[in-house]
Design an enzyme around this catalytic site. Structure first.
Site, mmCIF file in Angstrom:
data_model
loop_
_atom_site.group_PDB
_atom_site.id
_atom_site.type_symbol
_atom_site.label_atom_id
_atom_site.label_comp_id
_atom_site.label_asym_id
_atom_site.label_seq_id
_atom_site.Cartn_x
_atom_site.Cartn_y
_atom_site.Cartn_z
ATOM 1 N N HIS A 156 6.607 -7.748 -1.185
ATOM 2 C CA HIS A 156 5.566 -8.252 -2.090
ATOM 3 C C HIS A 156 5.171 -7.247 -3.171
ATOM 4 O O HIS A 156 4.111 -7.372 -3.772
ATOM 5 C CB HIS A 156 4.328 -8.676 -1.275
ATOM 6 C CG HIS A 156 4.587 -9.846 -0.376
ATOM 7 N ND1 HIS A 156 3.754 -10.220 0.657
ATOM 8 C CD2 HIS A 156 5.607 -10.744 -0.358
ATOM 9 C CE1 HIS A 156 4.258 -11.293 1.260
ATOM 10 N NE2 HIS A 156 5.373 -11.618 0.674
ATOM 11 N N ASP A 201 0.791 -1.238 0.000
ATOM 12 C CA ASP A 201 0.000 0.000 0.000
ATOM 13 C C ASP A 201 0.825 1.291 0.000
ATOM 14 O O ASP A 201 0.277 2.382 -0.188
ATOM 15 C CB ASP A 201 -0.987 0.003 1.181
ATOM 16 C CG ASP A 201 -0.320 -0.221 2.545
ATOM 17 O OD1 ASP A 201 0.856 0.160 2.709
ATOM 18 O OD2 ASP A 201 -0.983 -0.766 3.442
ATOM 19 N N THR A 223 1.385 -9.023 11.555
ATOM 20 C CA THR A 223 1.392 -10.081 10.531
ATOM 21 C C THR A 223 1.025 -11.402 11.180
ATOM 22 O O THR A 223 1.398 -11.663 12.328
ATOM 23 C CB THR A 223 2.757 -10.190 9.801
ATOM 24 O OG1 THR A 223 2.726 -11.336 8.938
ATOM 25 C CG2 THR A 223 3.936 -10.290 10.744
ATOM 26 N N CYS A 241 4.111 1.167 -25.229
ATOM 27 C CA CYS A 241 4.117 0.193 -26.331
ATOM 28 C C CYS A 241 2.756 -0.488 -26.536
ATOM 29 O O CYS A 241 2.608 -1.290 -27.464
ATOM 30 C CB CYS A 241 5.184 -0.875 -26.088
ATOM 31 S SG CYS A 241 4.758 -2.001 -24.761
HETATM 32 P P1 OAD Z 1 -2.817 -11.309 7.538
HETATM 33 O O1 OAD Z 1 -4.161 -10.835 7.137
HETATM 34 O O2 OAD Z 1 -2.502 -12.747 7.335
HETATM 35 O O3 OAD Z 1 -2.572 -10.986 9.063
HETATM 36 C C1 OAD Z 1 -2.822 -9.731 9.605
HETATM 37 C C2 OAD Z 1 -2.408 -9.760 11.061
HETATM 38 O O4 OAD Z 1 -2.605 -8.466 11.603
HETATM 39 C C3 OAD Z 1 -3.223 -10.735 11.928
HETATM 40 O O5 OAD Z 1 -2.327 -11.521 12.698
HETATM 41 C C4 OAD Z 1 -4.056 -9.824 12.824
HETATM 42 O O6 OAD Z 1 -4.270 -10.367 14.110
HETATM 43 C C5 OAD Z 1 -3.172 -8.584 12.895
HETATM 44 N N1 OAD Z 1 -3.856 -7.304 13.154
HETATM 45 C C6 OAD Z 1 -5.060 -6.873 12.707
HETATM 46 N N2 OAD Z 1 -5.303 -5.627 13.105
HETATM 47 C C7 OAD Z 1 -4.229 -5.217 13.836
HETATM 48 C C8 OAD Z 1 -3.868 -4.011 14.517
HETATM 49 N N3 OAD Z 1 -4.656 -2.933 14.532
HETATM 50 N N4 OAD Z 1 -2.667 -3.968 15.147
HETATM 51 C C9 OAD Z 1 -1.842 -5.050 15.148
HETATM 52 N N5 OAD Z 1 -2.134 -6.207 14.538
HETATM 53 C C10 OAD Z 1 -3.301 -6.298 13.876
HETATM 54 O O7 OAD Z 1 -1.754 -10.359 6.792
HETATM 55 P P2 OAD Z 1 -0.206 -10.609 6.515
HETATM 56 O O8 OAD Z 1 0.413 -11.364 7.627
HETATM 57 O O9 OAD Z 1 0.369 -9.308 6.146
HETATM 58 O O10 OAD Z 1 0.492 -11.789 0.317
HETATM 59 O O11 OAD Z 1 -0.288 -11.534 5.246
HETATM 60 C C11 OAD Z 1 0.898 -11.924 4.604
HETATM 61 C C12 OAD Z 1 0.679 -12.033 3.126
HETATM 62 O O12 OAD Z 1 -0.442 -12.897 2.856
HETATM 63 C C13 OAD Z 1 0.284 -10.731 2.438
HETATM 64 O O13 OAD Z 1 1.371 -9.937 2.099
HETATM 65 C C14 OAD Z 1 -0.453 -11.213 1.240
HETATM 66 C C15 OAD Z 1 -1.319 -12.234 1.898
HETATM 67 O O14 OAD Z 1 -1.918 -13.157 1.101
HETATM 68 C C16 OAD Z 1 0.239 -11.809 -0.986
HETATM 69 O O15 OAD Z 1 -0.755 -11.314 -1.483
HETATM 70 C C17 OAD Z 1 1.324 -12.460 -1.765
#
Ligand code: OAD
Length: 254
Positions: A129, A114, A199, A161
């Site tokens: 990513h 983002d 994450t 192109c």
């Molecule tokens: P996820 O959606 O898997 O996890 C988000 C995490 O953020 C969860 O563990 C939530 O508990 C936590 N969370 C939510 N709100 C929060 C807040 N206000 N403060 C702190 N934590 C909070 O997202 P990612 O781990 O980023 O990849 O996912 C990894 C990858 O999977 C992404 O980059 C994407 C996705 O599919 C691709 O698209 C290749």
């Protein structure tokens, strides 16, 4: 009966101890995921309200899906681009940007596409990513800034192109850019403190990065609203929203 002599020592809170760790660190590596942008209004992927609860990743975020239906995939990314263009970086992004200036030894590796870390002022950001505001021309293999918002014609074409373009993001089943991955590995290898924010720690190789710091004798600080696969390995686990927890730690840094 217990007798106290001299001054009674105040016990440090975990926030204070984490702040001490950060202050004494030689190098700090931060890994962020969708959770850090959740308070800005960007949906996460997993859990309640997550994108992958509503949409099927294999139909929208794989090279096969794009080959089959580039219009559908671009419409999904256009929806996300429009959404992201309307939100602002939140306090958690801003505190990390402040730390880059005040501490000087901190770098971010983000799984987010983002661009909110950069908009908050962070300069040392490795995007694992990709970036939703860039595209790749499949005819010329050229990466370029693609800011058209909203997209007028589907699928969008290269203005140079006329070739088909795709979002410059990593899809499921695709390898990460080896140079970017190497940079991220080196950073977490040389860091003595890894801070992991928002994450789910289930997507690799990103989830492996803080484990490298830990294996090298460093410490890990995890911030999340719920426990994750990383939590048992973390030296500090702060349960709560990224902006609240970072603000609390920040209070002890100044
Ligand atoms: P996820 O959606 O898997 O996890 C988000 C995490 O953020 C969860 O563990 C939530 O508990 C936590 N969370 C939510 N709100 C929060 C807040 N206000 N403060 C702190 N934590 C909070 O997202 P990612 O781990 O980023 O990849 O996912 C990894 C990858 O999977 C992404 O980059 C994407 C996705 O599919 C691709 O698209 C290749």
């Amino acid at each position: 009966m217990l007798l106290f002599s001299g001054k009674r020592r105040k016990r440090m809170s975990d926030f204070e101890r984490a702040a001490e760790l950060i202050k004494s660190a030689k190098k700090i590596a931060v890994l962020t995921g969708a959770g850090i942008s959740a308070e800005s209004g960007v949906p996460t992927f997993r859990g309640r309200g997550g994108l992958w609860q509503k949409y099927r990743a294999e139909e929208l975020a794989t090279p096969e899906a794009f080959q089959k239906d580039p219009v559908l995939v671009w419409k999904f990314y256009d929806y996300r681009r429009r959404l992201i263009s309307k939100v602002e970086p939140n306090k958690a992004h801003r505190i990390l940007a402040e730390w880059e200036n005040s501490l000087g030894n901190i770098e971010i590796v983000t799984q987010n596409i983002d661009g909110l870390h950069q908009r908050a002022g962070s300069k040392k950001v490795v995007e694992l990513h990709g970036n939703i505001w860039q595209a790749i021309c499949l005819k010329e293999n050229r990466v370029f800034k693609f800011k058209e918002n909203p997209i007028k014609e589907f699928p969008p074409k290269c203005s140079e192109c006329g070739g088909l373009i795709r979002p410059d993001v990593v899809w499921f089943g695709e390898a990460l850019d080896p140079l970017i991955l190497e940079k991220a590995f080196n950073l977490f290898e040389s860091a003595d403190v890894a801070i992991v924010i928002g994450t789910s720690s289930i997507v690799y190789p990103a989830a492996y990065l803080p484990q490298i710091t830990k294996k090298n004798g460093g410490s890990t600080i995890e911030i999340n609203i719920e426990e994750t696969a990383l939590t048992p390995l973390a030296d500090f686990f702060f349960k709560g929203k990224a902006s609240d927890i970072l603000s609390q730690i920040n209070n002890y840094l100044s």
